[in-house]
Design a protein around this motif. Structure first.
Motif, short mmCIF file in Angstrom:
data_model
loop_
_atom_site.label_atom_id
_atom_site.label_comp_id
_atom_site.label_asym_id
_atom_site.label_seq_id
_atom_site.Cartn_x
_atom_site.Cartn_y
_atom_site.Cartn_z
N LYS A 39 8.82 -7.58 2.71
CA LYS A 39 9.00 -6.66 3.85
C LYS A 39 9.99 -5.61 3.38
CE LYS A 39 7.75 -9.70 7.54
NZ LYS A 39 7.80 -9.87 8.97
N LEU A 40 9.50 -4.38 3.22
CA LEU A 40 10.32 -3.35 2.58
C LEU A 40 10.56 -2.17 3.50
CD1 LEU A 40 8.60 -3.34 -0.91
CD2 LEU A 40 10.56 -4.69 -0.18
N GLY A 42 10.46 1.55 4.50
CA GLY A 42 9.56 2.64 4.16
C GLY A 42 10.24 3.99 4.36
N GLU A 47 10.16 5.25 -1.33
CA GLU A 47 8.83 4.84 -1.80
C GLU A 47 8.68 4.90 -3.32
OE1 GLU A 47 6.25 3.84 0.18
OE2 GLU A 47 7.38 4.10 2.04
N TYR A 50 8.73 1.76 -5.31
CA TYR A 50 7.68 0.74 -5.14
C TYR A 50 6.49 0.98 -6.09
CZ TYR A 50 10.48 0.21 -0.92
OH TYR A 50 11.53 0.06 -0.06
N ILE A 66 2.92 -6.35 -0.03
CA ILE A 66 3.89 -5.75 0.91
C ILE A 66 3.32 -5.90 2.33
CG2 ILE A 66 5.14 -3.65 1.56
CD1 ILE A 66 4.90 -2.77 -1.37
N LYS A 69 6.11 -2.42 6.05
CA LYS A 69 6.89 -1.31 5.49
C LYS A 69 7.25 -0.39 6.65
CE LYS A 69 5.52 0.54 1.41
NZ LYS A 69 4.70 1.54 0.68
#
Lengths: 440, 297
Positions: A39-40, A42, A47, A50, A66, A69
């Motif tokens: 869980k990143l 955004g 970005e 990633y 992912i 985001k």
């Protein structure tokens, strides 16, 4: 200008390719068939990193999925819901120094998974700010935040204006070094509704952070050692008075109490604000002719001083590994990869600040050797500013306390309460929260 | 052996009862239970700590909660009345239209089709003090001002009321228009023959006939407006200095940002009182209005 952009893009891609090469060379372990759910955070500035995940997947044989985001505030709500529902078996989560203490028991102590020599490569203060109750909850990425002063250079190049200022305030018009000077100059430059002297974040955690650093700059603090609120001290009152005075004088936009970071960034980029305390991530945007009307006219200086020290509310982003993750070694490997020297070089090429000592040094050397004086000026200011950086109290109640404090700060700013009343009311509410939480 | 058989009606209703229990009753009981605990989302174990009526006592003595409660009642009252007056006006005008009425009716419903979040962003931009449409229009007309629409206490309340009314007046207009379509023509023609003025016809014949429709619209909208959240959250977030704080912005901040779901649920149960009071009041008025035009109690 376009040629410059192309050149920048080429340089950036070259550094990414170089970083990718060394990524392949480094041993990230072998995790064939493992899938890491992440869980990143955004957003455009986050970005770029990633895109490198594919390199880690190729090197380890694992796959990264992912599953979410979002902005940090949205991720925060989602993580809290996950904790309530017990659905925390995903592996890697974006984290932030201001949020980390809330997630009790969610993330592992990375001291157990990451070699000590790797941890030693980060800036020690930032590792300290990533540690809660002796546990290293995240490894920092190249997204370190401490605010510096952006200003419009043209305001300091007009001899007539300088003479008028000196006649009115009794000292020469130069880039301000104290918050008192910022106040004088902001009032002097302001010509509402066309031009404003300065602006500040006016709601949520943002205004409390700004107030907090002013309290520290005035020699006070937000909480004492027992976590009792002490921001209603004389230092606190002086700090809040600064915000009130600027608002009353019309030196800040009338809507400033509804502004947060995007509004402030867009406001300065519109060229209608003289002085702006803001985060490093905006430097490139402010000086980009396609995005900002202030481009070419932006100066960057170390953040001004209060009566005791400089302001320096700071925070940083990082990555954490959950306790419920099935394959913690693979997850830790991914986190180490995302925060590695190569990753930080690539990410900080976009303008953000690194959290590794070697990358700081490399960036400053590159800026000095390069032909971008703005970047060199900005980096020098950030490096000077980072010396005064401090993180918010590492307690789960920080966020909740800001929700109690910010409406009171606003009440003083818009004139519903006096500074003293507002701070006493806020301190009373925070005191009740701390008592309920069992601190004393 | 006697085998007990459930009555047929019960067996037929059972699937519906199970579904309703799963999606409504159980969450309702669960949230009621959690309002008696210090339940924090980030500390799931707190769900099993019973604190009795602590949350309710805290709310009942919390000036901020009651200020938000009072502000919600004020917001509800102003919005409902404005929507009624404007909706009635639009419906009466629409009823006079003889050509293109269907197209107009469709256009009338456009604001209802937008998501409230979009409406919030739209009006946040329109009322922005620096780059907003309204201030720019004022400035180009020669007024050198930047009115703080979303900051000043009265202007901020006006702005969110304006957005809410813009979005939902058509609910009233459409329901009242349906009432006008269903209205028998004979009493109006008789009134004309008897020499009534248009105002007298409207006041003593049209309006009493429309009252049941108006009260149905009032009931539906009062439940909606009491839960106003999206538009307010986007436009002002309840601020500044709690000047536009309504029950739902307060509750959502307590529940999701501060993670104090137990306290937020208690707030929810106290605020349900508001909706119950308004619903009972409007149903009472609805029955009276139906009785007056001979539609039974």
């Amino acid at each position: 200008m376009k040629r410059m952009n192309i050149l920048k893009a080429l340089l950036a891609s070259t550094s990414i390719v170089a970083a990718a090469d060394s990524a392949m060379a480094q041993d990230w372990g072998s995790f064939d068939g493992v899938t890491i759910e992440a869980k990143l955070i955004g957003g455009e500035q986050y970005e770029g990193l990633y895109a490198r995940i594919a390199e880690w997947e190729a090197a380890t044989g694992a796959t990264v999925d992912i599953i979410s985001k979002k902005s940090h505030f949205e991720i925060d709500k989602e993580i809290k819901s996950d904790m309530a529902a017990g659905t925390t078996d995903w592996c890697v989560g974006s984290n932030h120094s201001s949020f980390a203490p809330q997630y009790e028991g969610l993330y592992v102590d990375l001291n157990d998974l990451v070699p000590a020599e790797v941890i030693a490569e980060f800036v020690p203060g930032i590792i300290g700010a990533s540690t809660v109750g002796g546990e290293l909850l995240m490894l920092p990425r190249a997204q370190f935040d401490v605010s510096v002063l952006y200003y419009l250079k043209s305001n300091y190049e007009d001899a007539e204006q300088a003479a008028a200022f000196e006649a009115e305030y009794g000292y020469p018009l130069t880039v301000p070094d104290t918050w008192e000077q910022v106040k004088d100059q902001a009032m002097f430059f302001a010509d509402p509704p066309n031009f404003y002297g300065t602006q500040y974040a006016g709601k949520d955690e943002a205004i409390v952070g700004r107030f907090y650093e002013m309290v520290v700059a005035e020699g006070g603090n937000y909480l004492d050692e027992d976590n009792r609120p002490i921001f209603n001290s004389d230092a606190g009152q002086r700090a809040l008075q600064w915000f009130v005075d600027l608002y009353e004088a019309g030196a800040v936009p009338a809507g400033t109490t509804s502004y947060v970071w995007d509004d402030l960034g867009q406001g300065f980029a519109s060229g209608t604000v003289a002085l702006n305390l803001d985060w490093p991530g905006w430097a490139g945007f402010f000086n980009d002719p396609e995005a900002s009307q202030a481009a070419g006219n932006v100066g960057v200086a170390v953040q001004p001083m209060g009566s005791v020290t400089r302001t320096g509310w700071s925070g940083h982003h990082g990555f954490s590994v959950t306790n419920d993750c099935e394959n913690k070694d693979a997850a830790a490997s991914l986190v180490m990869f995302l925060t590695s020297e190569e990753s930080q070089l690539a990410e900080s090429a976009g303008g953000s600040l690194p959290t590794r000592t070697a990358v700081w040094e490399a960036n400053i050397a590159a800026a000095e050797a390069g032909d971008d004086p703005f970047r060199a000026e900005a980096l020098a200011a950030f490096a000077a500013g980072a010396e005064y950086a401090f993180a918010v109290p590492a307690i789960p109640e920080w966020g909740e306390s800001t929700n109690l404090v910010f409406p009171e700060l606003q009440a003083a700013i818009v004139g519903d309460k006096t500074v003293e009343e507002a701070l006493n009311d806020a301190a009373e509410a925070v005191d009740e929260l701390m008592r309920e939480s069992g601190y004393y | 052996m006697l085998r007990r058989r459930f009555p047929e009606w019960f067996v037929l209703l059972l699937p519906a009862i199970i579904v309703i229990a799963a999606v409504v009753l159980i969450p309702l009981i669960f949230s009621l239970y959690s309002s008696f605990t210090p339940y924090k989302l980030t500390r799931p174990s707190t769900l099993w700590t019973w604190v009795g009526t602590y949350n309710y006592e805290k709310i009942l003595t919390d000036a901020k909660f009651w200020a938000a409660f009072g502000r919600t009642v004020l917001f509800l009252t102003i919005v409902l009345n404005l929507e009624l007056v404007l909706g009635l006006g639009i419906a009466l005008l629409m009823n006079k239209v003889t050509w293109g009425q269907r197209t107009l009716r469709t256009i009338l419903m456009f604001p209802m089709m937008f998501s409230p979040i979009l409406v919030g962003f739209q009006f946040k931009f329109i009322f922005n003090d620096n780059i907003g449409l309204v201030n720019n229009a004022l400035q180009s007309m020669g007024f050198n001002v930047a009115l703080p629409w979303l900051v000043d206490g009265k202007l901020a309340m006006f702005s969110i009321i304006f957005a809410e009314v813009w979005m939902s007046t058509s609910v009233f207009a459409i329901l009242i228009l349906a009432g006008l379509f269903a209205m028998p023509r004979d009493p109006l023609e008789a009134a004309k023959v008897d020499g009534c003025t248009p105002w007298q016809s409207f006041r003593h014949i049209t309006l009493p006939f429309l009252m049941p429709f108006i009260f149905i619209a009032m009931t539906i909208r009062s439940l909606d407006v009491a839960r106003a959240y999206d538009i307010v959250q986007i436009m002002t977030g309840g601020g500044p200095a709690r000047r536009t704080e309504l029950l739902w912005t307060l509750m959502s901040r307590t529940g999701y940002v501060d993670a104090r779901m137990g306290l937020a649920n208690a707030m929810g149960y106290v605020s349900i009182l508001l909706s119950i009071v308004f619903t009972i009041y409007f149903f009472h008025k609805l029955s009276a209005a139906r009785a007056q035009i001979g539609m039974g109690g």
